[in-house]
Design a protein around this motif. Sequence first.
Motif, PDB file in Angstrom:
ATOM      1  N   GLY A  32       0.818  -1.201   0.000  1.00 36.62           N
ATOM      2  CA  GLY A  32       0.000   0.000   0.000  1.00 36.62           C
ATOM      3  C   GLY A  32       0.851   1.249   0.000  1.00 36.62           C
ATOM      4  N   GLN A  33       0.273   2.346  -0.531  1.00 35.24           N
ATOM      5  CA  GLN A  33       0.948   3.639  -0.563  1.00 35.24           C
ATOM      6  C   GLN A  33      -0.009   4.716  -0.086  1.00 35.24           C
ATOM      7  OE1 GLN A  33       3.069   4.578  -4.259  1.00 35.24           O
ATOM      8  NE2 GLN A  33       2.838   2.456  -4.914  1.00 35.24           N
ATOM      9  N   ALA A  34       0.562   5.749   0.563  1.00 40.96           N
ATOM     10  CA  ALA A  34      -0.264   6.845   1.073  1.00 40.96           C
ATOM     11  C   ALA A  34       0.488   8.159   0.926  1.00 40.96           C
ATOM     12  CB  ALA A  34      -0.634   6.603   2.534  1.00 40.96           C
ATOM     13  N   ALA A  35      -0.261   9.252   0.766  1.00 42.89           N
ATOM     14  CA  ALA A  35       0.340  10.575   0.623  1.00 42.89           C
ATOM     15  C   ALA A  35       0.234  11.398   1.900  1.00 42.89           C
ATOM     16  CB  ALA A  35      -0.318  11.325  -0.533  1.00 42.89           C
ATOM     17  N   ASP A  36      -0.364  10.830   2.932  1.00 41.78           N
ATOM     18  CA  ASP A  36      -0.452  11.540   4.219  1.00 41.78           C
ATOM     19  C   ASP A  36      -0.609  10.519   5.343  1.00 41.78           C
ATOM     20  OD1 ASP A  36      -3.471  11.261   5.010  1.00 41.78           O
ATOM     21  OD2 ASP A  36      -3.517  11.956   2.934  1.00 41.78           O
ATOM     22  N   VAL A  41      -2.506   5.439   8.242  1.00 42.28           N
ATOM     23  CA  VAL A  41      -3.121   4.760   9.386  1.00 42.28           C
ATOM     24  C   VAL A  41      -4.300   3.908   8.927  1.00 42.28           C
ATOM     25  CG1 VAL A  41      -4.411   5.110  11.529  1.00 42.28           C
ATOM     26  CG2 VAL A  41      -2.360   6.471  11.074  1.00 42.28           C
ATOM     27  N   GLU A  42      -5.127   4.466   8.048  1.00 41.83           N
ATOM     28  CA  GLU A  42      -6.288   3.728   7.541  1.00 41.83           C
ATOM     29  C   GLU A  42      -5.841   2.468   6.798  1.00 41.83           C
ATOM     30  OE1 GLU A  42      -8.235   6.562   5.092  1.00 41.83           O
ATOM     31  OE2 GLU A  42      -9.101   7.697   6.771  1.00 41.83           O
ATOM     32  N   LEU A  43      -4.836   2.619   5.936  1.00 35.48           N
ATOM     33  CA  LEU A  43      -4.340   1.469   5.176  1.00 35.48           C
ATOM     34  C   LEU A  43      -3.734   0.414   6.097  1.00 35.48           C
ATOM     35  CD1 LEU A  43      -2.608   3.026   2.025  1.00 35.48           C
ATOM     36  CD2 LEU A  43      -4.668   1.618   2.071  1.00 35.48           C
ATOM     37  N   ALA A  44      -2.973   0.875   7.076  1.00 34.37           N
ATOM     38  CA  ALA A  44      -2.313  -0.064   7.990  1.00 34.37           C
ATOM     39  C   ALA A  44      -3.336  -0.885   8.759  1.00 34.37           C
ATOM     40  CB  ALA A  44      -1.401   0.687   8.945  1.00 34.37           C
ATOM     41  N   ILE A  56       8.169  12.063   7.814  1.00 31.19           N
ATOM     42  CA  ILE A  56       7.755  12.884   8.947  1.00 31.19           C
ATOM     43  C   ILE A  56       6.849  14.024   8.511  1.00 31.19           C
ATOM     44  CG2 ILE A  56       8.580  14.610  10.610  1.00 31.19           C
ATOM     45  CD1 ILE A  56      10.733  12.779  11.449  1.00 31.19           C
ATOM     46  N   ARG A  57       7.292  14.800   7.521  1.00 30.39           N
ATOM     47  CA  ARG A  57       6.525  15.963   7.104  1.00 30.39           C
ATOM     48  C   ARG A  57       5.496  15.587   6.056  1.00 30.39           C
ATOM     49  NH1 ARG A  57      10.317  21.362   6.607  1.00 30.39           N
ATOM     50  NH2 ARG A  57      10.788  21.600   8.827  1.00 30.39           N
ATOM     51  N   MET A  58       4.247  15.442   6.487  1.00 29.66           N
ATOM     52  CA  MET A  58       3.135  15.158   5.590  1.00 29.66           C
ATOM     53  C   MET A  58       1.964  16.037   5.994  1.00 29.66           C
ATOM     54  SD  MET A  58       3.233  11.001   5.020  1.00 29.66           S
ATOM     55  CE  MET A  58       3.188  10.563   6.761  1.00 29.66           C
ATOM     56  N   ILE A  64       4.939  11.679  12.741  1.00 31.25           N
ATOM     57  CA  ILE A  64       5.039  11.453  14.185  1.00 31.25           C
ATOM     58  C   ILE A  64       3.688  11.052  14.748  1.00 31.25           C
ATOM     59  CG2 ILE A  64       5.621  12.488  16.402  1.00 31.25           C
ATOM     60  CD1 ILE A  64       8.006  12.174  14.536  1.00 31.25           C
ATOM     61  N   GLU A  65       2.654  11.785  14.361  1.00 30.35           N
ATOM     62  CA  GLU A  65       1.302  11.473  14.837  1.00 30.35           C
ATOM     63  C   GLU A  65       0.853  10.100  14.361  1.00 30.35           C
ATOM     64  OE1 GLU A  65      -0.541  16.003  14.877  1.00 30.35           O
ATOM     65  OE2 GLU A  65      -0.380  14.914  12.991  1.00 30.35           O
ATOM     66  N   ALA A  66       1.165   9.785  13.102  1.00 28.82           N
ATOM     67  CA  ALA A  66       0.801   8.467  12.571  1.00 28.82           C
ATOM     68  C   ALA A  66       1.551   7.356  13.299  1.00 28.82           C
ATOM     69  CB  ALA A  66       1.096   8.410  11.071  1.00 28.82           C
ATOM     70  N   THR A  67       2.817   7.611  13.617  1.00 29.35           N
ATOM     71  CA  THR A  67       3.603   6.634  14.380  1.00 29.35           C
ATOM     72  C   THR A  67       2.969   6.381  15.736  1.00 29.35           C
ATOM     73  OG1 THR A  67       5.653   7.284  13.284  1.00 29.35           O
ATOM     74  CG2 THR A  67       5.863   6.138  15.387  1.00 29.35           C
ATOM     75  N   ARG A  68       2.568   7.443  16.386  1.00 28.54           N
ATOM     76  CA  ARG A  68       1.935   7.320  17.703  1.00 28.54           C
ATOM     77  C   ARG A  68       0.664   6.480  17.620  1.00 28.54           C
ATOM     78  NH1 ARG A  68       1.859  12.410  18.639  1.00 28.54           N
ATOM     79  NH2 ARG A  68       3.988  12.457  19.453  1.00 28.54           N
ATOM     80  N   GLU A  69      -0.082   6.648  16.527  1.00 29.78           N
ATOM     81  CA  GLU A  69      -1.319   5.892  16.324  1.00 29.78           C
ATOM     82  C   GLU A  69      -1.046   4.401  16.074  1.00 29.78           C
ATOM     83  OE1 GLU A  69      -4.755   6.646  15.878  1.00 29.78           O
ATOM     84  OE2 GLU A  69      -4.442   8.608  16.800  1.00 29.78           O
ATOM     85  N   LEU A  70       0.052   4.114  15.373  1.00 27.79           N
ATOM     86  CA  LEU A  70       0.264   2.756  14.854  1.00 27.79           C
ATOM     87  C   LEU A  70       1.283   1.914  15.614  1.00 27.79           C
ATOM     88  CD1 LEU A  70       0.344   3.529  11.019  1.00 27.79           C
ATOM     89  CD2 LEU A  70      -1.472   2.340  12.274  1.00 27.79           C
ATOM     90  N   SER A  71       2.142   2.538  16.419  1.00 29.15           N
ATOM     91  CA  SER A  71       3.306   1.821  16.949  1.00 29.15           C
ATOM     92  C   SER A  71       2.954   0.621  17.815  1.00 29.15           C
ATOM     93  CB  SER A  71       4.215   2.778  17.730  1.00 29.15           C
ATOM     94  OG  SER A  71       3.519   3.345  18.826  1.00 29.15           O
ATOM     95  N   SER A  72       1.755   0.611  18.400  1.00 34.12           N
ATOM     96  CA  SER A  72       1.366  -0.546  19.205  1.00 34.12           C
ATOM     97  C   SER A  72       0.794  -1.671  18.340  1.00 34.12           C
ATOM     98  CB  SER A  72       0.330  -0.135  20.256  1.00 34.12           C
ATOM     99  OG  SER A  72      -0.856   0.330  19.638  1.00 34.12           O
ATOM    100  N   GLU A  73       0.578  -1.383  17.057  1.00 30.87           N
ATOM    101  CA  GLU A  73      -0.047  -2.352  16.167  1.00 30.87           C
ATOM    102  C   GLU A  73       0.906  -2.881  15.095  1.00 30.87           C
ATOM    103  OE1 GLU A  73      -3.637  -0.629  14.511  1.00 30.87           O
ATOM    104  OE2 GLU A  73      -3.800   0.721  16.226  1.00 30.87           O
TER     105      GLU A  73
END
Length: 211
Positions: A32-36, A41-44, A56-58, A64-73
């Motif tokens: 999968g690919q994403a531009a933001d 997060v949705e794709l993951a 980082i800059r999106m 950073i925010e996406a990492t925080r959302e996903l890092s436990s998953e």
Amino acid sequence: MTIRVIVADDQEIVRTGLVMILETQDDIEVVGQAADGRRAVELARRLKPDVCLLDIRMPGMNGIEATRELSSEVAVVVITTFDLDEYVYAALRAGARGFLLKDAGSALLAQAVRAAANGDALIAPNVTARLLRAFAGTADPVQPFEPLTDREEQIITTVARGRTNHEIADELHISVSTVKSHVASLMAKLGARNRVEIAMWAYETGRIRNA
């Protein structure tokens, strides 16, 4: 086993390049690919990859925010053009298992993805020691749940220097499974979420001074 990866970068030409590099690896598949960050997060959460490679800059939700959302998953590797300490530190505190600059090269990119998928952490060598030294002593280090054993003290210094499980096993003449057991024990004793936080603790407590 094929490592399934999602790539997120708001610059299409950069994203395409990252995908092309990863797709040349026999054991890596970009699913999968994403531009933001929000789309990543949705794709993951829908595709459940092994690793997310995030810029980082999106726009909207940044890396950073996406990492925080996903890092436990899912394992996250952050990649950026900007060699700024605050970016690296924020990414690692958010739970990233790797941090690379975009000029790192194809071999290091693939290595970082593999390391993240295997539970290791890889940070670009040119930022690792400087970053950890810079933040050593900036916070009161936690006290371990139980005292560290002599072997764990050996393991923690090698982890802090960025060694992988296989490299540690070779250096200390023990099996990879034994290394994994010690790393898991260290994480439990220190309340660390990943190897990077183990390394940070080693620097914060003065165990590593000249990496």
